[in-house]
Motif scaffolding. Sequence first.
Motif, PDB file in Angstrom:
ATOM      1  N   THR A  15       4.648  40.182  -6.807  1.00 19.42           N
ATOM      2  CA  THR A  15       4.798  41.330  -5.902  1.00 19.42           C
ATOM      3  C   THR A  15       5.539  40.892  -4.648  1.00 19.42           C
ATOM      4  O   THR A  15       5.185  39.875  -4.038  1.00 19.42           O
ATOM      5  CB  THR A  15       3.436  41.915  -5.520  1.00 19.42           C
ATOM      6  N   LYS A  16       6.556  41.679  -4.264  1.00 18.52           N
ATOM      7  CA  LYS A  16       7.356  41.343  -3.078  1.00 18.52           C
ATOM      8  C   LYS A  16       7.502  42.578  -2.211  1.00 18.52           C
ATOM      9  O   LYS A  16       7.990  43.612  -2.667  1.00 18.52           O
ATOM     10  CB  LYS A  16       8.734  40.818  -3.484  1.00 18.52           C
ATOM     11  N   LEU A  17       7.113  42.455  -0.932  1.00 20.42           N
ATOM     12  CA  LEU A  17       7.289  43.519   0.049  1.00 20.42           C
ATOM     13  C   LEU A  17       8.159  42.979   1.174  1.00 20.42           C
ATOM     14  O   LEU A  17       7.835  41.949   1.784  1.00 20.42           O
ATOM     15  CB  LEU A  17       5.938  43.972   0.619  1.00 20.42           C
ATOM     16  N   THR A  18       9.252  43.667   1.460  1.00 15.90           N
ATOM     17  CA  THR A  18      10.180  43.239   2.509  1.00 15.90           C
ATOM     18  C   THR A  18      10.462  44.428   3.419  1.00 15.90           C
ATOM     19  O   THR A  18      10.883  45.491   2.944  1.00 15.90           O
ATOM     20  CB  THR A  18      11.496  42.724   1.913  1.00 15.90           C
ATOM     21  N   ALA A  19      10.248  44.232   4.755  1.00 19.33           N
ATOM     22  CA  ALA A  19      10.444  45.334   5.701  1.00 19.33           C
ATOM     23  C   ALA A  19      11.121  44.832   6.962  1.00 19.33           C
ATOM     24  O   ALA A  19      10.868  43.715   7.412  1.00 19.33           O
ATOM     25  CB  ALA A  19       9.102  45.982   6.053  1.00 19.33           C
ATOM     26  N   LYS A  20      11.974  45.689   7.531  1.00 20.79           N
ATOM     27  CA  LYS A  20      12.539  45.392   8.846  1.00 20.79           C
ATOM     28  C   LYS A  20      11.569  45.801   9.956  1.00 20.79           C
ATOM     29  O   LYS A  20      11.704  45.369  11.090  1.00 20.79           O
ATOM     30  CB  LYS A  20      13.879  46.101   9.021  1.00 20.79           C
ATOM     31  N   GLY A  21      10.614  46.641   9.598  1.00 20.24           N
ATOM     32  CA  GLY A  21       9.568  47.019  10.538  1.00 20.24           C
ATOM     33  C   GLY A  21       8.299  46.251  10.234  1.00 20.24           C
ATOM     34  O   GLY A  21       8.327  45.060   9.927  1.00 20.24           O
ATOM     35  N   GLN A  22       7.159  46.932  10.279  1.00 20.57           N
ATOM     36  CA  GLN A  22       5.862  46.307  10.027  1.00 20.57           C
ATOM     37  C   GLN A  22       5.453  46.482   8.568  1.00 20.57           C
ATOM     38  O   GLN A  22       5.929  47.381   7.874  1.00 20.57           O
ATOM     39  CB  GLN A  22       4.788  46.920  10.926  1.00 20.57           C
ATOM     40  N   ILE A  23       4.544  45.617   8.140  1.00 24.07           N
ATOM     41  CA  ILE A  23       3.893  45.769   6.847  1.00 24.07           C
ATOM     42  C   ILE A  23       2.399  45.891   7.105  1.00 24.07           C
ATOM     43  O   ILE A  23       1.818  45.075   7.819  1.00 24.07           O
ATOM     44  CB  ILE A  23       4.169  44.572   5.915  1.00 24.07           C
ATOM     45  N   SER A  24       1.783  46.935   6.528  1.00 21.88           N
ATOM     46  CA  SER A  24       0.359  47.168   6.723  1.00 21.88           C
ATOM     47  C   SER A  24      -0.286  47.463   5.382  1.00 21.88           C
ATOM     48  O   SER A  24       0.275  48.185   4.551  1.00 21.88           O
ATOM     49  CB  SER A  24       0.116  48.361   7.661  1.00 21.88           C
ATOM     50  N   ALA A  25      -1.472  46.886   5.183  1.00 18.96           N
ATOM     51  CA  ALA A  25      -2.222  47.145   3.950  1.00 18.96           C
ATOM     52  C   ALA A  25      -3.685  46.783   4.191  1.00 18.96           C
ATOM     53  O   ALA A  25      -4.010  46.061   5.141  1.00 18.96           O
ATOM     54  CB  ALA A  25      -1.661  46.350   2.777  1.00 18.96           C
ATOM     55  N   GLN A  26      -4.551  47.283   3.300  1.00 20.20           N
ATOM     56  CA  GLN A  26      -5.960  46.915   3.418  1.00 20.20           C
ATOM     57  C   GLN A  26      -6.235  45.585   2.737  1.00 20.20           C
ATOM     58  O   GLN A  26      -6.951  44.738   3.264  1.00 20.20           O
ATOM     59  CB  GLN A  26      -6.839  47.998   2.798  1.00 20.20           C
ATOM     60  N   PHE A  27      -5.633  45.385   1.565  1.00 24.06           N
ATOM     61  CA  PHE A  27      -5.979  44.237   0.733  1.00 24.06           C
ATOM     62  C   PHE A  27      -4.700  43.719   0.066  1.00 24.06           C
ATOM     63  O   PHE A  27      -3.920  44.512  -0.462  1.00 24.06           O
ATOM     64  CB  PHE A  27      -6.991  44.688  -0.324  1.00 24.06           C
ATOM     65  N   VAL A  28      -4.499  42.405   0.108  1.00 24.57           N
ATOM     66  CA  VAL A  28      -3.299  41.811  -0.489  1.00 24.57           C
ATOM     67  C   VAL A  28      -3.697  40.530  -1.228  1.00 24.57           C
ATOM     68  O   VAL A  28      -4.434  39.698  -0.689  1.00 24.57           O
ATOM     69  CB  VAL A  28      -2.236  41.459   0.581  1.00 24.57           C
ATOM     70  N   GLN A  29      -3.192  40.377  -2.474  1.00 23.65           N
ATOM     71  CA  GLN A  29      -3.415  39.115  -3.173  1.00 23.65           C
ATOM     72  C   GLN A  29      -2.183  38.767  -4.003  1.00 23.65           C
ATOM     73  O   GLN A  29      -1.501  39.637  -4.547  1.00 23.65           O
ATOM     74  CB  GLN A  29      -4.648  39.169  -4.069  1.00 23.65           C
ATOM     75  N   TYR A  30      -1.877  37.475  -4.054  1.00 27.03           N
ATOM     76  CA  TYR A  30      -0.764  36.925  -4.841  1.00 27.03           C
ATOM     77  C   TYR A  30       0.519  37.747  -4.645  1.00 27.03           C
ATOM     78  O   TYR A  30       1.167  38.175  -5.597  1.00 27.03           O
ATOM     79  CB  TYR A  30      -1.138  36.861  -6.328  1.00 27.03           C
ATOM     80  N   SER A  31       0.872  37.948  -3.382  1.00 19.43           N
ATOM     81  CA  SER A  31       2.066  38.730  -3.062  1.00 19.43           C
ATOM     82  C   SER A  31       2.862  38.036  -1.968  1.00 19.43           C
ATOM     83  O   SER A  31       2.304  37.277  -1.160  1.00 19.43           O
ATOM     84  CB  SER A  31       1.664  40.138  -2.591  1.00 19.43           C
TER      85      SER A  31
END
Length: 556
Positions: free
Chosen positions: A342-358
């Motif tokens: 899993t890949k998340l890329t942002a020029k702003g912020q990244i927000s989440a409740q729970f993240v694993q192996y990403s």
Amino acid sequence: MLTPDLLNFSGDGLFAELKLIPNSDGPVSEEAVRELLTLPEFNKLFPIDFNIKQAVKDINALANDGEGKTPIVFKIAERRDGQILLETSNDKMQASMTLVAPWGGKQPTLPDILRSLKEKGINMGLSRAKIEAMLHKLPQLKAGESVSGVIAIGKPAINGIHASLIRKVPLARERLLHPQEREDGTVDMRNLGSVVMVSPNDVLMEITHATPGTLGYTVYGDVLQPKVGKDLTLNAGPGTHIDPDDETKLIATVAGQPVEINNGMQVDDVLQIKEVNVGYGNVDFKGSVLITGDVCEGMQVRSSGDITVMGFVESATLEADGDITVSKGVLGRQLGGNELSTKLTAKGQISAQFVQYSALTSQKDILITKQLLHSHTNTESKLIVSDATGRRGDLIGGRAYAEKGIEAVTIGATADTKTEVLCAMNLETLKLRLKDLEDSSRSLFVAKLDLEARLRRLPPKEEWQNDPNMVDQVKMMLAQKHRVEAELAREETEKDLLGKETEDYYANYFIEAKTHIYSNVEVHIGSAIQRTQREHGPCHVHHQHGELNFDYSAKK
């Protein structure tokens, strides 16, 4: 014993003269001579110690001597006018005055003081009331006593205030921190409220422009230049414009989702999707994307605005020019090597409740409200692993790099899970940028001096004011001087801000654990590295003199 008639004023009235015949008046003592100076008409004169000692020596040497028949006159005291002593501080921002009471001479007067101040060049920040108060005390003093005080204070330059931007609407990412409250006061993490939308003419952002500051001056009248505030330009992105009636306000021109951009905002069209799966296909949308369900394995979502996912993201790729907000969890798995699914890329912020192996990469903050497990995070700003209460937020395993610091409730795990945390790695880069700014500022300063010298060398204005070519040349030189001065002021402000950031670098950028740092956590702050061998309680971890310092006093 010496009789009073032996002491008289000199012809000009300036000295007390002692007239003695060694054979008849000597020998004498110094005490006897000084006793004469206590007489009412002489007690305000200044004793001339050297002459008194010499008189005693000479009289006693000639007493009972054949040559001791001739009278000898000694000047043993004199009238002295009062004194005006002026002193300025090293920074020229304060002037003090001492008035010394006269020894039978003239008292200093206000005109005398003003004349002395003029001679010294002290002409700003003067307090006439303080000067007159000191003059009022002077007659009450004994001869030679003094009164002192500060009589002039300069005015320091007041630096300009930096421009600031105030956002007037919430963003999608903020919903994650503000779940809906139930009637009983608890919160429903599954209900984050309605999607943030704006309407035409809604105010999105306001700017408070930088101020130039206020000139100061020293007590000598030297002008002190303030440092101008760093200004910003309010950027109107798509779907917005500057209010024609108030240039400090950015307003929406269309309905849609507000998205923060650099120094401004835009309003995006919103593509709403129930679920991104094989049946729907990959998404590449110019605007913001709202996914009310999940992003399924192998799917890709690309947005020029924000991406908001109300469900889960699993083994997928998300890229946004704005923020990425995942209301529930981001799930991945370990692929070959260090690759994560899993890949998340942002020029702003990244927000989440729970993240694993990403793998999470952002230019702004990364905010995880519950757990960040076995993931790779990389941000130019801060990583925060904590809920709004600061009671829950676990950073376990993987590699977490956040240039401006890491804040988590716990780091590592009781099972000694290997966890790597890094921050404050760019000090040398900042120092190089600062050096470039310093070199550029010096060049601009030399250019400014050169232009000023050329302008000073111009012949008198009356000789060229009717010559159009010369007038144009002078105008060009003045315009160039103003451009150089403006650029120099801007660079000086940038240099001050960067210098402050560099100076306070390790004080501002650190790692904080609100409850625990467990063993087998490898901490990197700048060049300092340490792997924890035991459990640490609430602490801040700072870089100090090339080593890591665990500060337990910082706990709340």
